[in-house]
Motif scaffolding. Structure first.
Motif, PDB file in Angstrom:
ATOM      1  N   GLY A  88     -10.122   4.015  18.262  1.00  0.00           N
ATOM      2  CA  GLY A  88      -9.005   3.416  17.508  1.00  0.00           C
ATOM      3  C   GLY A  88      -8.586   2.195  18.570  1.00  0.00           C
ATOM      4  N   ILE A  89      -8.363   2.682  19.869  1.00  0.00           N
ATOM      5  CA  ILE A  89      -7.934   1.501  21.099  1.00  0.00           C
ATOM      6  C   ILE A  89      -9.070   0.419  21.108  1.00  0.00           C
ATOM      7  CG2 ILE A  89      -7.398   1.222  23.674  1.00  0.00           C
ATOM      8  CD1 ILE A  89      -6.114   4.267  23.105  1.00  0.00           C
ATOM      9  N   GLY A 147      -8.697  -1.803  27.273  1.00  0.00           N
ATOM     10  CA  GLY A 147      -7.607  -1.219  26.669  1.00  0.00           C
ATOM     11  C   GLY A 147      -7.730   0.433  26.830  1.00  0.00           C
ATOM     12  N   THR A 148      -8.967   0.884  26.757  1.00  0.00           N
ATOM     13  CA  THR A 148      -8.980   2.311  26.873  1.00  0.00           C
ATOM     14  C   THR A 148      -8.380   2.741  28.390  1.00  0.00           C
ATOM     15  OG1 THR A 148     -11.167   2.241  27.351  1.00  0.00           O
ATOM     16  CG2 THR A 148     -10.394   2.873  25.039  1.00  0.00           C
ATOM     17  N   PHE A 149      -8.771   1.842  29.506  1.00  0.00           N
ATOM     18  CA  PHE A 149      -8.619   2.101  30.565  1.00  0.00           C
ATOM     19  C   PHE A 149      -6.854   2.387  30.590  1.00  0.00           C
ATOM     20  CE2 PHE A 149      -6.940   0.469  34.570  1.00  0.00           C
ATOM     21  CZ  PHE A 149      -7.276   1.450  35.569  1.00  0.00           C
ATOM     22  N   LEU A 150      -6.233   1.376  30.234  1.00  0.00           N
ATOM     23  CA  LEU A 150      -4.822   1.426  30.097  1.00  0.00           C
ATOM     24  C   LEU A 150      -4.206   2.527  29.446  1.00  0.00           C
ATOM     25  CD1 LEU A 150      -3.146  -1.176  31.077  1.00  0.00           C
ATOM     26  CD2 LEU A 150      -2.709  -1.954  28.774  1.00  0.00           C
ATOM     27  N   ALA A 151      -4.889   2.773  28.239  1.00  0.00           N
ATOM     28  CA  ALA A 151      -4.396   4.108  27.436  1.00  0.00           C
ATOM     29  C   ALA A 151      -4.466   5.158  28.408  1.00  0.00           C
ATOM     30  CB  ALA A 151      -5.116   4.290  26.241  1.00  0.00           C
ATOM     31  N   LEU A 174     -11.205  -0.394  18.950  1.00  0.00           N
ATOM     32  CA  LEU A 174     -11.195  -1.215  17.889  1.00  0.00           C
ATOM     33  C   LEU A 174     -10.135  -2.545  18.016  1.00  0.00           C
ATOM     34  CD1 LEU A 174     -12.481  -1.832  14.949  1.00  0.00           C
ATOM     35  CD2 LEU A 174     -10.755  -0.254  14.013  1.00  0.00           C
ATOM     36  N   LEU A 175      -8.949  -2.008  18.164  1.00  0.00           N
ATOM     37  CA  LEU A 175      -7.778  -2.740  18.233  1.00  0.00           C
ATOM     38  C   LEU A 175      -8.044  -3.901  19.414  1.00  0.00           C
ATOM     39  CD1 LEU A 175      -4.755  -3.290  17.276  1.00  0.00           C
ATOM     40  CD2 LEU A 175      -4.199  -1.819  19.378  1.00  0.00           C
ATOM     41  N   MET A 176      -8.498  -3.359  20.485  1.00  0.00           N
ATOM     42  CA  MET A 176      -8.662  -4.383  21.507  1.00  0.00           C
ATOM     43  C   MET A 176      -9.812  -5.523  21.286  1.00  0.00           C
ATOM     44  SD  MET A 176      -6.876  -3.828  23.964  1.00  0.00           S
ATOM     45  CE  MET A 176      -5.571  -3.223  23.277  1.00  0.00           C
ATOM     46  N   THR A 177     -10.876  -4.778  20.456  1.00  0.00           N
ATOM     47  CA  THR A 177     -11.948  -5.916  20.108  1.00  0.00           C
ATOM     48  C   THR A 177     -11.320  -6.714  19.017  1.00  0.00           C
ATOM     49  OG1 THR A 177     -13.317  -4.094  20.113  1.00  0.00           O
ATOM     50  CG2 THR A 177     -14.164  -6.021  19.177  1.00  0.00           C
ATOM     51  N   LEU A 178     -10.309  -6.571  18.236  1.00  0.00           N
ATOM     52  CA  LEU A 178      -9.771  -7.050  17.141  1.00  0.00           C
ATOM     53  C   LEU A 178      -9.364  -8.332  17.608  1.00  0.00           C
ATOM     54  CD1 LEU A 178      -8.941  -4.695  14.179  1.00  0.00           C
ATOM     55  CD2 LEU A 178     -10.686  -6.355  14.345  1.00  0.00           C
ATOM     56  N   VAL A 179      -8.267  -8.046  18.562  1.00  0.00           N
ATOM     57  CA  VAL A 179      -7.597  -8.936  19.460  1.00  0.00           C
ATOM     58  C   VAL A 179      -8.205  -9.939  20.470  1.00  0.00           C
ATOM     59  CG1 VAL A 179      -5.497  -7.781  18.906  1.00  0.00           C
ATOM     60  CG2 VAL A 179      -6.272  -7.450  20.915  1.00  0.00           C
ATOM     61  N   GLY A 180      -9.435  -9.574  20.729  1.00  0.00           N
ATOM     62  CA  GLY A 180     -10.469 -10.357  21.473  1.00  0.00           C
ATOM     63  C   GLY A 180     -10.225  -9.890  23.018  1.00  0.00           C
ATOM     64  N   LEU A 181      -9.696  -8.570  23.168  1.00  0.00           N
ATOM     65  CA  LEU A 181      -9.488  -8.158  24.811  1.00  0.00           C
ATOM     66  C   LEU A 181     -10.915  -7.090  24.820  1.00  0.00           C
ATOM     67  CD1 LEU A 181      -5.764  -7.295  25.102  1.00  0.00           C
ATOM     68  CD2 LEU A 181      -7.356  -9.245  26.001  1.00  0.00           C
ATOM     69  N   SER A 182     -11.115  -6.614  26.189  1.00  0.00           N
ATOM     70  CA  SER A 182     -11.942  -5.927  26.478  1.00  0.00           C
ATOM     71  C   SER A 182     -11.713  -4.491  26.153  1.00  0.00           C
ATOM     72  CB  SER A 182     -12.346  -5.992  27.994  1.00  0.00           C
ATOM     73  OG  SER A 182     -12.622  -4.622  28.449  1.00  0.00           O
ATOM     74  N   PRO A 183     -12.455  -3.579  25.345  1.00  0.00           N
ATOM     75  CA  PRO A 183     -12.071  -2.337  24.806  1.00  0.00           C
ATOM     76  C   PRO A 183     -11.989  -1.551  26.166  1.00  0.00           C
ATOM     77  CG  PRO A 183     -14.220  -2.978  23.793  1.00  0.00           C
ATOM     78  CD  PRO A 183     -13.698  -4.242  24.686  1.00  0.00           C
TER      79      PRO A 183
END
Lengths: 654, 202
Positions: free
Chosen positions: A253-254, A268-272, A256-265
């Motif tokens: 999910g994370i 994003g998962t690292f941050l999570a 996907l969200l990151m991809t949708l807003v144009g960030l590196s997935p």
């Protein structure tokens, strides 16, 4: 269906065969996977498999790996790393990119090609390096930490690079580039910013920024707020696989969200991961995601091996080899120079220098992206991009060799410099405590108050809530699962304290740890006498009967209340404990879990002997344990004269 | 070859500057027996039989400890009370220790000048050690001149730890290899690292 199964089977069998052989030869798992891929590649070509698309799928392993890396890294640690992250990482990327760009201008005519090449080769392989560092247990070393800082910076730097590369497109191609921008099919998985779907496409800059920040905020806040209720909710079902499903759902999910807003997935998962690093579900998440990450990364390395274009390689062998060594030399030189500036010393300096000298998997992504953006020429017309891909792959292929060089040539030279004063090592591996009830809780308080690091696991969600209210840190997880023990760090742990309620599970855990982690010292709680024998048979040697000490104290208290002098009562009970423990040990030796005790002749015989010795005490016979404790304070005149003391076995033994 | 048994006793082990280093060095010497008494009996439950067996298996018994209130740390006293039994160590039939030697390796906080009739400790060191000396005599053991480091608290700054530890190792090895001259020093003195009566050859 059969095709998918065949493909899966091929990849699995290649990995299963190649990796153990490579590990056995000391090459490490990464090289094993790469070689498996090379071996598979003719077959895959024959079957017409699109290796590249599998590679994009497998890049998700990198995303998972960064999630796991984040889990290991508490926000506080990340903050402490900031100097190295920005300084070391930033300088490495900038200097390397500049030098390689400069070098590339000698070979290519367009400065934009050269700059793209510089960016591609500034990156190193997070996947290979982290996997290898973990495998070799070097992650916590200074060199490993420095390497990790640089890799993390690079993974973040990919995002601006992906934004920057389209700007390099030649002016006359810019329009076409714009067109391709919206239909680019590649690089969704690892760092691609312009996937098919997007939430931010066509928004003005400020709104785009707002959505992006909102997404990051959602990951951070959601990670810290939603996890707990979610896990508690699924705990109701008491199904193992639900935890795995939730963990996967979160990561996917994370991403996907990151991809949708144009960030590196990956980012994003690292941050999570970092957000969840403080949570009590950390080890549970880790053990759930870990197998997926391993398999996907393995698949990724296989595809790297399989994607090597051997025709092109052999026709340009000299050039590719020369370019690869050139790149490695430049990168190593930059790293070596930076290690001086940032005071990385000794063996760590070489680990850092050699470990990060390869190009990375993001290189594939950037090259493909640059081609679709017309920043690099079309491979059909100009082999430049294919050659670059070969150099990236070849340098990754050489990485295990560089690590082997480090192991064999460099590490031994520094090995002696690190011997420490044996008496002063108080800092050992951590202590894992399985079960935080009334028993494990006290053990934890004693051990951690003495300054040792403990990792506490408990499987009762409600218990965790109570403990958290008092500020006691306990991780959610079932310690009897091997993968959970792994996530809790059994490999580095020096001790395991087993304080779980279930007798059979405790015994099974002892057997598992004695068999698979013989370096771990085991302290185990026994429920009763029978359990002591079972634990002994399972290999435990430090067995604590949970009610024994309490009962001994009660006995002593009773003796005092019966009028016995407090010191006599103390010595009486102490004598009892010694005697009882000896009996216990003697019986444990003859106990056989498969035979009921009353049918075990040796057990029956020894028990009878001990019962007789108790009877001696009752009759006041001085040969039994009760007399021994009074021995020291008998006035000499009471001792038997003329001959050695009859009660001293030492004398007669001599 | 003499069989050497070292009993080390220091309840404040982790705060020690000299004894801990001495103990570590002694533990590393081959073919001698080293016992950390406080580690062996943290709850003072001394096993009489085991200790007596250990004594029987050795010729030279060394007690290494810091001087506490002009005496030994309390665990050594407990050890004496329990292990040196009538009928074993002394009294009727108590000849099991006959012919063995007792050696003390002591650190004292006061400087050597303090241990004189004019010094602030008022008595010579050997006077404080007479209970142990007489214990040895009653057990028919011979009492060797103690190996003493005076001013132990200042020793790290004065650079005396290393020579004292080095001397201790040489002393123990010399005893083990029968190169130590027990009779060389007088009955009223102590020896230091610069006055060890060690012979060069056997």
């Amino acid at each position: 269906m059969a095709e998918i199964l065949l493909l899966a089977f091929l990849f699995l069998i290649a990995g299963v065969v190649a990796v153990p052989i490579a590990s056995r030869l000391g090459l490490g798992s990464v090289l094993g996977y790469l070689l498996a891929g090379i071996a598979l590649s003719p077959l895959l070509t024959k079957l017409g498999v699109d290796v590249e698309s599998i590679q994009h799928f497998a890049e998700f392993g990198v995303v998972m790996m960064l999630f796991l890396v984040g889990l290991e890294l508490e926000p506080k640690m990340l903050w402490e790393m900031r100097a190295r992250l920005l300084g070391l990482g930033g300088l490495q990327v900038t200097i390397t990119a500049a030098l390689i760009t400069g070098g590339a201008t000698l070979f290519v005519d367009e400065w934009s090609y050269a700059l793209t090449i510089g960016l591609v080769f500034a990156l190193s392989s997070t996947a290979i390096v982290l996997q290898t560092l973990n495998e070799k247990g070097l992650m916590k070393s200074d060199g490993g930490q420095a390497g990790f800082s640089v890799l993390l910076f690079q993974d973040i730097a990919v995002i601006p690079m992906l934004a920057f590369i389209p700007l390099l497109a030649l002016p006359e191609l810019a329009d076409i580039a714009q067109f391709f921008n919206s239909v680019d099919p590649s690089s969704e998985a690892a760092g691609g910013s312009d996937g098919g779907m997007s939430l931010v496409e066509g928004l003005p800059g400020w709104q785009r920024a707002l959505v992006t920040i909102g997404a990051i905020a959602f990951v951070v806040v959601g990670g810290s707020v939603l996890t707990r209720p979610l896990f508690r909710f699924i705990a109701i079902a008491r199904l193992r696989e639900l935890f795995t499903a939730v963990a996967l759902m979160g990561v996917v999910g994370i991403a996907l969200l990151m991809t949708l807003v144009g960030l590196s997935p990956a980012l994003g998962t690292f941050l999570a991961g970092v957000v969840l690093a403080n949570s009590e579900y950390r080890h549970e998440l880790e053990s759930d995601i870990h197998p997926f990450k391993g398999l996907l990364l393995g698949l990724f390395f296989i595809t790297v091996g399989a994607a090597i274009n051997f025709d092109l390689l052999f026709s340009n062998l000299g050039l590719v080899v020369a370019l690869t060594f050139g790149v490695i030399a430049i990168k190593a030189a930059v790293l070596y120079g930076l290690s001086h500036v940032f005071a990385i010393r000794g063996a760590d300096r070489w680990l850092f220098t050699l470990g990060l000298a390869q190009a990375g998997e993001f290189g594939f992504v950037l090259i493909n992206f640059a081609v679709t953006q017309k920043v690099l020429p079309d491979p059909a017309a100009n082999p430049l991009s294919s050659l670059l891909l070969l150099v990236v792959a070849f340098s990754m292929l050489l990485t295990p060799a560089l690590f082997i060089a480090f192991d064999k040539l460099i590490a031994p030279r520094f090995a002696n410099a690190q011997t420490r004063d044996a008496d002063d090592i108080d800092e050992k591996g951590s202590v894992i405590i399985a079960g935080h009830g009334r028993f494990g809780g006290i053990v934890n308080r004693i051990i951690s108050s003495a300054g040792f690091k403990t990792v506490v696991l408990d499987y009762q969600s409600d218990q965790l809530d109570v403990l958290r209210a008092f500020g006691i840190k306990v991780f959610f997880g079932d310690a009897t699962r091997p993968d959970m023990l792994h996530a809790a760090g059994i490999e580095e742990a020096s001790m395991l304290v087993i304080a779980i309620d279930d007798k059979e599970q405790a015994t099974e855990l002892v057997r598992h740890v004695r068999g698979n982690h013989p370096h771990v010292y085991v302290v185990v709680r026994a429920v009763d006498r029978r359990h002591v024998y079972e634990l002994w048979a399972a290999g435990a040697r430090d067995i604590i009967r949970e009610n024994f000490d309490g009962a001994v104290r009660a006995g002593r208290s009773a003796l005092e209340a019966l009028g016995m002098h407090a010191y006599d009562a103390e010595r009486q009970t102490r004598g009892f404990v010694v005697h009882d423990q000896k009996q216990m040990r003697d019986l444990a030796d003859v106990y056989d879990p498969d035979i009921p005790v009353h049918e075990n002749p040796a057990y029956v015989e020894r028990t009878k002997a001990f019962i007789d010795s108790y009877a001696d005490v009752m009759r006041g016979n001085s040969a039994a344990f009760g007399a021994r404790i009074d021995r020291a304070w008998q006035p000499p005149t009471l001792a038997v004269p003329e001959s050695p003391s009859p009660r001293c076995s030492a004398t007669s033994a001599a | 070859m003499a069989r050497v048994l070292v009993y080390y006793a220091h309840p404040g082990h982790k705060h020690s500057h000299v004894n801990r280093v001495m103990a570590r060095a002694a533990r590393a010497i081959k073919r001698i027996t080293f016992v950390d008494l406080y580690a062996e009996y943290p709850r003072f439950g001394i096993d009489c039989d085991r200790e007596q067996l250990l004594l029987l298996e050795h010729d030279v018994i060394v007690f290494q400890f810091p001087m506490f209130w002009y005496s030994t740390p309390s665990l050594i006293k407990e050890w004496e009370d329990i292990v040196l039994e009538h009928g074993f160590a002394y009294g009727a039939g108590g000849d099991k220790l006959e012919g063995k030697r007792m050696l003390l390796a002591i650190t004292a906080a006061g400087p050597s000048e303090a241990y004189t009739t004019d010094g602030y400790q008022h008595f010579p060191m050997r006077t404080f050690l007479t209970p142990l000396e007489q214990t040895a005599r009653l057990c028919r053991m011979s009492f060797a001149s103690p190996y003493v480091l005076y001013g132990s608290l200042q020793a790290p700054d004065a650079g005396l730890v290393e020579p004292h530890v080095e001397g201790y190792v040489q002393l123990l090895e010399a005893i083990r290899d029968d190169r130590y001259d027990f009779e060389a020093s007088g009955t009223d003195v102590t020896v230091g690292f610069d006055s060890l009566p060690i012979r060069e050859e056997v």
